[in-house]
Design a protein around this motif. Structure first.
Motif, PDB file in Angstrom:
ATOM      1  N   ALA A  68       5.187 -12.709  24.624  1.00  0.00           N
ATOM      2  CA  ALA A  68       5.702 -13.181  23.344  1.00  0.00           C
ATOM      3  C   ALA A  68       7.164 -12.760  23.233  1.00  0.00           C
ATOM      4  N   TYR A  69       8.049 -13.726  22.990  1.00  0.00           N
ATOM      5  CA  TYR A  69       9.482 -13.473  22.839  1.00  0.00           C
ATOM      6  C   TYR A  69       9.887 -13.941  21.450  1.00  0.00           C
ATOM      7  N   VAL A  70      10.400 -13.031  20.630  1.00  0.00           N
ATOM      8  CA  VAL A  70      10.741 -13.368  19.251  1.00  0.00           C
ATOM      9  C   VAL A  70      12.092 -14.083  19.209  1.00  0.00           C
ATOM     10  N   LEU A  71      12.068 -15.305  18.700  1.00  0.00           N
ATOM     11  CA  LEU A  71      13.278 -16.127  18.585  1.00  0.00           C
ATOM     12  C   LEU A  71      14.039 -15.845  17.296  1.00  0.00           C
ATOM     13  N   GLU A  72      13.302 -15.555  16.220  1.00  0.00           N
ATOM     14  CA  GLU A  72      13.929 -15.234  14.939  1.00  0.00           C
ATOM     15  C   GLU A  72      12.925 -14.503  14.069  1.00  0.00           C
ATOM     16  N   GLY A  73      13.442 -13.692  13.148  1.00  0.00           N
ATOM     17  CA  GLY A  73      12.590 -12.990  12.203  1.00  0.00           C
ATOM     18  C   GLY A  73      12.024 -11.695  12.761  1.00  0.00           C
ATOM     19  N   THR A  74      10.962 -11.237  12.099  1.00  0.00           N
ATOM     20  CA  THR A  74      10.301  -9.973  12.443  1.00  0.00           C
ATOM     21  C   THR A  74       8.796 -10.209  12.479  1.00  0.00           C
ATOM     22  N   ILE A  75       8.172  -9.912  13.615  1.00  0.00           N
ATOM     23  CA  ILE A  75       6.738 -10.142  13.793  1.00  0.00           C
ATOM     24  C   ILE A  75       6.077  -8.838  14.222  1.00  0.00           C
ATOM     25  N   GLU A  76       4.971  -8.509  13.545  1.00  0.00           N
ATOM     26  CA  GLU A  76       4.189  -7.335  13.923  1.00  0.00           C
ATOM     27  C   GLU A  76       2.990  -7.803  14.747  1.00  0.00           C
ATOM     28  N   TYR A  77       2.844  -7.229  15.926  1.00  0.00           N
ATOM     29  CA  TYR A  77       1.728  -7.538  16.821  1.00  0.00           C
ATOM     30  C   TYR A  77       0.767  -6.360  16.814  1.00  0.00           C
ATOM     31  N   GLN A  78      -0.513  -6.667  16.765  1.00  0.00           N
ATOM     32  CA  GLN A  78      -1.535  -5.633  16.837  1.00  0.00           C
ATOM     33  C   GLN A  78      -2.458  -5.980  17.984  1.00  0.00           C
ATOM     34  N   ILE A  79      -2.411  -5.189  19.045  1.00  0.00           N
ATOM     35  CA  ILE A  79      -3.326  -5.336  20.184  1.00  0.00           C
ATOM     36  C   ILE A  79      -4.410  -4.278  19.996  1.00  0.00           C
ATOM     37  N   ASP A  80      -5.689  -4.707  19.978  1.00  0.00           N
ATOM     38  CA  ASP A  80      -6.787  -3.762  19.742  1.00  0.00           C
ATOM     39  C   ASP A  80      -6.647  -2.532  20.626  1.00  0.00           C
ATOM     40  N   GLY A  81      -6.854  -1.362  20.007  1.00  0.00           N
ATOM     41  CA  GLY A  81      -6.793  -0.102  20.730  1.00  0.00           C
ATOM     42  C   GLY A  81      -5.392   0.484  20.840  1.00  0.00           C
ATOM     43  N   ASN A  82      -4.382  -0.205  20.294  1.00  0.00           N
ATOM     44  CA  ASN A  82      -2.995   0.254  20.349  1.00  0.00           C
ATOM     45  C   ASN A  82      -2.393   0.253  18.950  1.00  0.00           C
ATOM     46  N   PRO A  83      -1.373   1.075  18.739  1.00  0.00           N
ATOM     47  CA  PRO A  83      -0.701   1.023  17.433  1.00  0.00           C
ATOM     48  C   PRO A  83       0.055  -0.293  17.285  1.00  0.00           C
ATOM     49  N   PRO A  84       0.301  -0.742  16.057  1.00  0.00           N
ATOM     50  CA  PRO A  84       1.062  -1.980  15.851  1.00  0.00           C
ATOM     51  C   PRO A  84       2.469  -1.849  16.439  1.00  0.00           C
ATOM     52  N   VAL A  85       3.004  -2.984  16.901  1.00  0.00           N
ATOM     53  CA  VAL A  85       4.358  -3.040  17.448  1.00  0.00           C
ATOM     54  C   VAL A  85       5.125  -4.086  16.641  1.00  0.00           C
ATOM     55  N   THR A  86       6.298  -3.706  16.137  1.00  0.00           N
ATOM     56  CA  THR A  86       7.125  -4.626  15.369  1.00  0.00           C
ATOM     57  C   THR A  86       8.294  -5.077  16.231  1.00  0.00           C
ATOM     58  N   LEU A  87       8.417  -6.394  16.396  1.00  0.00           N
ATOM     59  CA  LEU A  87       9.491  -6.968  17.202  1.00  0.00           C
ATOM     60  C   LEU A  87      10.415  -7.793  16.332  1.00  0.00           C
ATOM     61  N   ARG A  88      11.687  -7.775  16.718  1.00  0.00           N
ATOM     62  CA  ARG A  88      12.706  -8.568  16.040  1.00  0.00           C
ATOM     63  C   ARG A  88      13.332  -9.532  17.043  1.00  0.00           C
ATOM     64  N   LYS A  89      14.170 -10.412  16.551  1.00  0.00           N
ATOM     65  CA  LYS A  89      14.843 -11.401  17.393  1.00  0.00           C
ATOM     66  C   LYS A  89      15.337 -10.751  18.691  1.00  0.00           C
ATOM     67  N   GLY A  90      14.957 -11.368  19.815  1.00  0.00           N
ATOM     68  CA  GLY A  90      15.382 -10.885  21.127  1.00  0.00           C
ATOM     69  C   GLY A  90      14.433  -9.906  21.787  1.00  0.00           C
ATOM     70  N   ASP A  91      13.406  -9.442  21.071  1.00  0.00           N
ATOM     71  CA  ASP A  91      12.422  -8.516  21.640  1.00  0.00           C
ATOM     72  C   ASP A  91      11.270  -9.305  22.263  1.00  0.00           C
ATOM     73  N   ALA A  92      10.616  -8.688  23.257  1.00  0.00           N
ATOM     74  CA  ALA A  92       9.482  -9.329  23.929  1.00  0.00           C
ATOM     75  C   ALA A  92       8.334  -8.338  24.069  1.00  0.00           C
ATOM     76  N   LEU A  93       7.128  -8.877  24.219  1.00  0.00           N
ATOM     77  CA  LEU A  93       5.918  -8.078  24.349  1.00  0.00           C
ATOM     78  C   LEU A  93       4.993  -8.722  25.367  1.00  0.00           C
ATOM     79  N   PHE A  94       4.429  -7.912  26.261  1.00  0.00           N
ATOM     80  CA  PHE A  94       3.427  -8.372  27.223  1.00  0.00           C
ATOM     81  C   PHE A  94       2.048  -8.101  26.650  1.00  0.00           C
ATOM     82  N   ILE A  95       1.201  -9.126  26.626  1.00  0.00           N
ATOM     83  CA  ILE A  95      -0.169  -8.997  26.131  1.00  0.00           C
ATOM     84  C   ILE A  95      -1.099  -9.264  27.313  1.00  0.00           C
ATOM     85  N   PRO A  96      -1.893  -8.261  27.714  1.00  0.00           N
ATOM     86  CA  PRO A  96      -2.740  -8.395  28.906  1.00  0.00           C
ATOM     87  C   PRO A  96      -3.820  -9.472  28.782  1.00  0.00           C
ATOM     88  N   ASP A  97      -4.309  -9.900  29.920  1.00  0.00           N
ATOM     89  CA  ASP A  97      -5.394 -10.870  30.031  1.00  0.00           C
ATOM     90  C   ASP A  97      -6.591 -10.423  29.195  1.00  0.00           C
TER      91      ASP A  97
END
Length: 133
Positions: A71-100
């Motif tokens: 997931a690559y944030v193009l604009e704004g602020t998005i909070e991702y919650q992957i079960d078993g992990n603390p929430p991660v907040t990403l802003r424009k230009g940030d990326a997150l890998f979400i496992p299979d």
């Protein structure tokens, strides 16, 4: 509460369908634009890119994919919650890998619109996402 989750999951199914360029109903506040879908020619996998637009406060409820997501944030602020992990907040230009197969959700936590470019490497012939139970 359970009915609300089922309705949210149904809206997500309508938005993300089979992760292909198919017609679907856009749920209120969550939009999807298919960008690319291409066979990789290896291990029965394909790559899919989708732009996902979130209105303020909108949640993409808990779900998983039959493969990995970046997931690559193009604009704004998005909070991702992957079960078993603390929430991660990403802003424009940030990326997150979400496992299979990881169960996760995403919410626009900013004041305005938020958008991400989601890149999936998934198994061919499987649904693009699976709503979490």
């Amino acid at each position: 509460m359970k009915t609300t989750r089922l309705m949210a999951a149904a809206l997500l199914v309508a938005a993300f369908g089979g992760m292909g360029p198919l017609a679907y109903a856009q749920p209120s506040g969550l939009g999807r634009t298919d960008v690319l879908q291409h066979d990789l020619g290896i291990a029965e996998r394909k790559v899919v890119q989708v732009r996902v637009d979130f209105a303020p406060g909108v949640l993409a409820p808990r779900h998983s994919h039959p493969g990995v997501e970046v997931a690559y944030v193009l604009e704004g602020t998005i909070e991702y919650q992957i079960d078993g992990n603390p929430p991660v907040t990403l802003r424009k230009g940030d990326a997150l890998f979400i496992p299979d197969g990881a169960i996760h959700s995403a919410r626009n936590v900013g004041d305005g619109k938020a958008s991400e470019l989601a890149t999936y490497v998934v198994e061919k012939g499987k649904p693009g996402f699976v709503p979490a139970k």
